[in-house]
Design an enzyme around this catalytic site. Structure first.
Site, PDB file in Angstrom:
ATOM      1  N   ASP A 182       3.713  -8.606  16.248  1.00 55.97           N
ATOM      2  CA  ASP A 182       3.103  -7.606  15.377  1.00 55.97           C
ATOM      3  C   ASP A 182       3.942  -7.616  14.109  1.00 55.97           C
ATOM      4  OD1 ASP A 182       2.396  -5.343  13.944  1.00 55.97           O
ATOM      5  OD2 ASP A 182       2.065  -4.105  15.706  1.00 55.97           O
ATOM      6  N   HIS A 183       3.409  -8.195  13.033  1.00 57.33           N
ATOM      7  CA  HIS A 183       4.262  -8.453  11.866  1.00 57.33           C
ATOM      8  C   HIS A 183       4.807  -7.174  11.242  1.00 57.33           C
ATOM      9  CE1 HIS A 183       0.595  -7.635   9.494  1.00 57.33           C
ATOM     10  NE2 HIS A 183       1.400  -7.417   8.477  1.00 57.33           N
ATOM     11  N   TYR A 184       4.197  -6.008  11.518  1.00 52.48           N
ATOM     12  CA  TYR A 184       4.744  -4.768  10.972  1.00 52.48           C
ATOM     13  C   TYR A 184       6.133  -4.466  11.531  1.00 52.48           C
ATOM     14  CZ  TYR A 184       1.879  -2.501   7.544  1.00 52.48           C
ATOM     15  OH  TYR A 184       1.306  -2.167   6.347  1.00 52.48           O
ATOM     16  N   LEU A 185       6.417  -4.953  12.742  1.00 55.93           N
ATOM     17  CA  LEU A 185       7.750  -4.749  13.313  1.00 55.93           C
ATOM     18  C   LEU A 185       8.803  -5.606  12.628  1.00 55.93           C
ATOM     19  CD1 LEU A 185       6.890  -4.456  17.114  1.00 55.93           C
ATOM     20  CD2 LEU A 185       7.461  -2.632  15.512  1.00 55.93           C
ATOM     21  N   GLY A 186       8.382  -6.496  11.745  1.00 56.38           N
ATOM     22  CA  GLY A 186       9.334  -7.297  10.983  1.00 56.38           C
ATOM     23  C   GLY A 186       9.570  -6.772   9.585  1.00 56.38           C
ATOM     24  N   ASP A 226      16.267  10.039  -3.816  1.00 59.49           N
ATOM     25  CA  ASP A 226      15.466   8.813  -3.789  1.00 59.49           C
ATOM     26  C   ASP A 226      16.332   7.568  -3.577  1.00 59.49           C
ATOM     27  OD1 ASP A 226      13.609   6.840  -4.129  1.00 59.49           O
ATOM     28  OD2 ASP A 226      13.061   7.356  -6.168  1.00 59.49           O
ATOM     29  N   GLU A 228      -5.456   0.210   2.047  1.00 58.67           N
ATOM     30  CA  GLU A 228      -5.681  -1.003   1.262  1.00 58.67           C
ATOM     31  C   GLU A 228      -6.717  -0.703   0.187  1.00 58.67           C
ATOM     32  OE1 GLU A 228      -4.832  -4.789   4.240  1.00 58.67           O
ATOM     33  OE2 GLU A 228      -6.869  -3.967   4.145  1.00 58.67           O
ATOM     34  N   HIS A 240      -0.179  -1.798  14.537  1.00 61.72           N
ATOM     35  CA  HIS A 240       0.815  -1.475  13.510  1.00 61.72           C
ATOM     36  C   HIS A 240       1.238  -0.005  13.548  1.00 61.72           C
ATOM     37  CE1 HIS A 240      -0.214  -5.386  12.273  1.00 61.72           C
ATOM     38  NE2 HIS A 240      -1.060  -5.111  11.292  1.00 61.72           N
ATOM     39  N   LYS A 245      -2.179 -11.332  17.238  1.00 63.08           N
ATOM     40  CA  LYS A 245      -3.268 -10.403  17.483  1.00 63.08           C
ATOM     41  C   LYS A 245      -4.578 -11.061  17.060  1.00 63.08           C
ATOM     42  CE  LYS A 245      -3.640  -8.015  13.103  1.00 63.08           C
ATOM     43  NZ  LYS A 245      -3.860  -6.783  12.386  1.00 63.08           N
ATOM     44  N   ARG A 291       5.458   9.819   6.826  1.00 61.83           N
ATOM     45  CA  ARG A 291       5.785  11.080   6.133  1.00 61.83           C
ATOM     46  C   ARG A 291       6.086  12.151   7.183  1.00 61.83           C
ATOM     47  NH1 ARG A 291       4.746  12.919   0.748  1.00 61.83           N
ATOM     48  NH2 ARG A 291       3.941  10.812   0.394  1.00 61.83           N
ATOM     49  N   ARG A 310       8.713   4.701   2.889  1.00 63.26           N
ATOM     50  CA  ARG A 310       7.628   3.857   2.367  1.00 63.26           C
ATOM     51  C   ARG A 310       7.836   2.417   2.811  1.00 63.26           C
ATOM     52  NH1 ARG A 310       5.158   4.678  -3.407  1.00 63.26           N
ATOM     53  NH2 ARG A 310       4.273   6.385  -2.187  1.00 63.26           N
TER      54      ARG A 310
END
Length: 333
Positions: A76-80, A298, A115, A139, A47, A247, A270
């Protein structure tokens, strides 16, 4: 020079971690001069994939003229990330969630990325794109697809990506009235020197920039499963903590017999930090009383899987490219 060193079957992988302005000439030269004559050639595209719909479509058309879809890996590193990949397992591998994963039981879905730091001297680059292009449209939208899509026929890459596309097609265009944009300013009372600087005080940011560093948007999905359920995407820099999570908030219990003593159940996934899955449920307080209290079921990974090593997102995804799996990569459509 590459051909002289290669023996027998040789594969070639190119990673375009470069400014988008040079994607076109470089991929043209790869096609003309660098394709493997004896094995596969694959190209990873980082990206930002264009700056708007027109430039993204232009780049996509250019790449598709040069390479087959199975040669292109839009990363897309969030998919990893572990918990993003876990969404499919949680949803479709457990009977407990499936029957309630719809508009009859779920009140809202919130996907958050926060962040605790600002641009830290990289504002000149960030100002070209802003938080929406940087985080929300890639993301968070990919996480939304995994949370909202129908069950794929198999776990093959194309079956999963087909279902993602169906979700995206069911989302109407976003209106300005469904968005909130913001830009962080400095806190002169903070002990941290970075926090005392606002976005416009970054010397690399153009004077008077209106680039958003915070964005919140409410998306709707017009299909049978999700009609009427708001999907809220929130992301920003220089906020109060580092956190990325999904959530899922359930509706109120019908026929309340506890005189308003219950609060809504929530399933929280999370993504970072401290990967975990937890469910907020109502239980009786310990002891003689019959009062209710909210508690959590949890599953925190560092507690449950103490010796497990969670690979970095890029580590997983680059391995996927080596083995030719496109499950966690974005398709052109």
């Amino acid at each position: 020079q590459m051909a002289e060193k290669e023996k027998d079957c040789a594969n070639r992988l190119f990673y375009l971690a470069l400014p988008p302005s040079v994607f076109k000439p470089i991929t043209s030269m790869i096609k003309a001069c660098c394709m493997s004559p004896t094995g596969w050639t694959r190209v990873i595209v980082e990206k930002p994939f264009g700056k708007d719909s027109a430039s993204s479509a232009d780049l996509s058309d250019h790449l598709q003229k040069l390479f087959k879809e199975e040669q292109l890996y839009r990363i897309d590193h969030y998919l990893g990330k572990e918990m993003v990949q876990n969404l499919i397992s949680l949803r479709f591998g457990n009977m407990i969630f499936g029957p309630t994963w719809n508009r009859d039981s779920i009140a809202s879905v919130t996907i958050t990325f926060k962040e605790p730091f600002g641009t830290q001297g990289r504002g000149g680059y960030f100002d070209e794109f802003g938080i929406i292009r940087d985080v929300m449209q890639n993301h968070l939208l990919q996480i939304l697809c995994l949370a909202a899509m129908e069950k794929p026929v198999t776990t093959s890459p194309d079956d999963i990506r087909n279902e993602k596309v169906k979700v995206l097609k069911a989302i109407p265009s976003l209106s300005l009235s469904s968005c909130v944009l913001g830009q962080y300013c400095g806190d002169p009372d903070s002990d941290h020197p970075d926090a005392r600087l606002g976005y416009l005080e970054d010397p690399t940011v153009p004077e008077g920039s209106s680039c958003p560093t915070f964005a919140a948007a409410v998306l709707k999905i017009n299909n049978e499963r999700w009609d009427g359920v708001p999907f809220m995407l929130k992301c920003g820099k220089a906020l109060d903590e580092r956190k990325a999570e999904v959530r899922i908030q359930y509706k109120d219990v019908p026929g309340d017999i506890f005189n308003g003593g219950t609060v809504r159940n929530e399933l929280v996934i999370r993504v970072q930090p401290d990967e975990s899955v937890y469910v907020k449920v109502m239980t009786k307080t310990p002891g003689m009383s019959f009062n209710l209290q909210e508690t959590e079921l949890d599953l925190t990974y560092k507690s449950r899987y103490k010796d497990a090593r969670l690979p970095e997102a890029y580590e997983r995804l680059i391995l996927d490219v080596f083995v030719g799996s496109q499950m966690h990569f974005v398709r052109s459509d």
